[in-house]
Design an enzyme around this catalytic site. Structure first.
Site, PDB file in Angstrom:
ATOM      1  N   ASN A  58       7.594   0.125  -5.555  1.00 48.47           N
ATOM      2  CA  ASN A  58       6.790  -0.110  -4.357  1.00 48.47           C
ATOM      3  C   ASN A  58       6.980  -1.574  -3.966  1.00 48.47           C
ATOM      4  OD1 ASN A  58       4.790  -0.607  -2.449  1.00 48.47           O
ATOM      5  ND2 ASN A  58       3.231   0.587  -3.512  1.00 48.47           N
ATOM      6  N   VAL A  59       7.555  -1.836  -2.802  1.00 44.48           N
ATOM      7  CA  VAL A  59       7.880  -3.211  -2.428  1.00 44.48           C
ATOM      8  C   VAL A  59       6.649  -4.075  -2.205  1.00 44.48           C
ATOM      9  CG1 VAL A  59      10.149  -2.659  -1.488  1.00 44.48           C
ATOM     10  CG2 VAL A  59       8.134  -2.566   0.013  1.00 44.48           C
ATOM     11  N   ASN A  85      15.233  -2.155   3.741  1.00 46.68           N
ATOM     12  CA  ASN A  85      15.159  -0.969   4.604  1.00 46.68           C
ATOM     13  C   ASN A  85      13.830  -0.241   4.505  1.00 46.68           C
ATOM     14  OD1 ASN A  85      16.505   1.303   6.232  1.00 46.68           O
ATOM     15  ND2 ASN A  85      15.905   2.377   4.351  1.00 46.68           N
ATOM     16  N   SER A 137      14.025  -3.005  14.512  1.00 49.92           N
ATOM     17  CA  SER A 137      14.005  -1.869  15.424  1.00 49.92           C
ATOM     18  C   SER A 137      14.032  -2.396  16.849  1.00 49.92           C
ATOM     19  CB  SER A 137      12.741  -1.034  15.202  1.00 49.92           C
ATOM     20  OG  SER A 137      12.547  -0.094  16.247  1.00 49.92           O
ATOM     21  N   TYR A 150       3.655  -1.257  14.254  1.00 48.67           N
ATOM     22  CA  TYR A 150       5.086  -1.188  13.942  1.00 48.67           C
ATOM     23  C   TYR A 150       5.854  -2.272  14.697  1.00 48.67           C
ATOM     24  CZ  TYR A 150       9.626   1.065  13.066  1.00 48.67           C
ATOM     25  OH  TYR A 150      10.907   1.342  12.660  1.00 48.67           O
ATOM     26  N   ALA A 152       4.692  -5.112  15.808  1.00 48.39           N
ATOM     27  CA  ALA A 152       4.347  -6.413  15.234  1.00 48.39           C
ATOM     28  C   ALA A 152       5.128  -6.667  13.955  1.00 48.39           C
ATOM     29  CB  ALA A 152       2.851  -6.476  14.965  1.00 48.39           C
ATOM     30  N   SER A 153       5.245  -5.632  13.124  1.00 50.25           N
ATOM     31  CA  SER A 153       5.961  -5.804  11.851  1.00 50.25           C
ATOM     32  C   SER A 153       7.448  -6.035  12.081  1.00 50.25           C
ATOM     33  CB  SER A 153       5.740  -4.588  10.942  1.00 50.25           C
ATOM     34  OG  SER A 153       6.379  -3.424  11.438  1.00 50.25           O
TER      35      SER A 153
END
Length: 244
Positions: A58-59, A85, A137, A150, A152-153
């Protein structure tokens, strides 16, 4: 293209990540460590490639990431390529988005990459070589309705990567940091979308189709190899022209 290189791919048990891992193996990587929460999806590839190393990770677990990186260094002595990824979505319109949905996406998509890179980058700087490629993305460059967290990340990831490209090379180390920004790609995340949505997105894409995982993996391979030795701090859009 990757002869002798030790590579790490996070979120690599399915979809784009799995395709990246297999592309690396086919291009003669010395070792490919594939990190994911569900490594059972890699059993078919493990039977085929002796230099594939599935790792349950788990990163967002800093201690787990530290132990993993230490283990790779003990086994291999160097780390040459890091592919960030791993990522998730929890889509919702802003007025309906919960704090939990916000926190979870930012924790995995942004802090998870911070964790991995913070522990791997010093190794690359010390060895004076390395390539880090992170999966952003087109939502991170151009936004999208219902994906505040999403976007923002993925936008934050681009900003971090540009900062790292400057930081890691400031004393002359040949450590490169780049992002890939995929468009609409055939993955387990999109396979169950309504046909009208798929047709709409194809219609908006100048090349008239969805991307394939191989389209993304080939771009990642290029940025990971010496063929892109003078490229850093960049965002490569692989989207069939969806965002021009």
């Amino acid at each position: 293209m990757l002869n002798g290189k030790v590579c790490i791919v996070t979120g690599g048990a399915q979809g784009i990540g799995k395709c990246i891992a297999e592309t690396f193996l086919k291009n003669h990587a010395k070792a490919v460590y594939v990190c994911d929460m569900n490594i059972s999806e890699l059993s078919d590839m493990k039977a085929k490639y002796s230099n594939l190393y599935p790792v349950e990770l788990n990163v967002t677990d800093r201690n787990g990431v530290a132990q993993f990186v230490h283990g790779v260094m003990q086994e291999q002595g160097h780390i040459d390529v890091l592919i960030n990824n791993a990522g998730i979505t929890r889509d919702n319109l802003l007025d309906k988005m919960s704090e939990q949905e916000w926190d979870l996406v930012l924790d995995v998509n942004l802090k998870g990459i911070f964790n991995m890179t913070q522990l791997v980058a010093p190794i690359m700087v010390e060895q004076n070589a390395g390539s880090i490629v992170s999966m952003s993305s087109i939502v991170g460059t151009d936004g999208n309705i219902g994906q505040t967290n999403y976007a923002a990340s993925k936008g934050g990831l681009i900003a971090m990567s540009k900062s790292w490209a400057k930081e890691f090379a400031r004393k002359g180390a040949q450590v490169r940091v780049n992002c890939i920004a995929p468009g609409f790609v055939e993955t387990p995340m999109t396979v169950n979308l309504p046909e009208k949505v798929i047709s709409y997105m194809k219609g908006k894409t100048p090349l008239g189709r969805m991307g394939k995982p191989e389209d993304i993996a080939n771009g990642v391979l290029f940025l990971s190899s010496e063929q892109s030795a003078f490229i850093t701090g960049q965002v490569l859009k692989i989207d069939g022209g969806l965002v021009i």
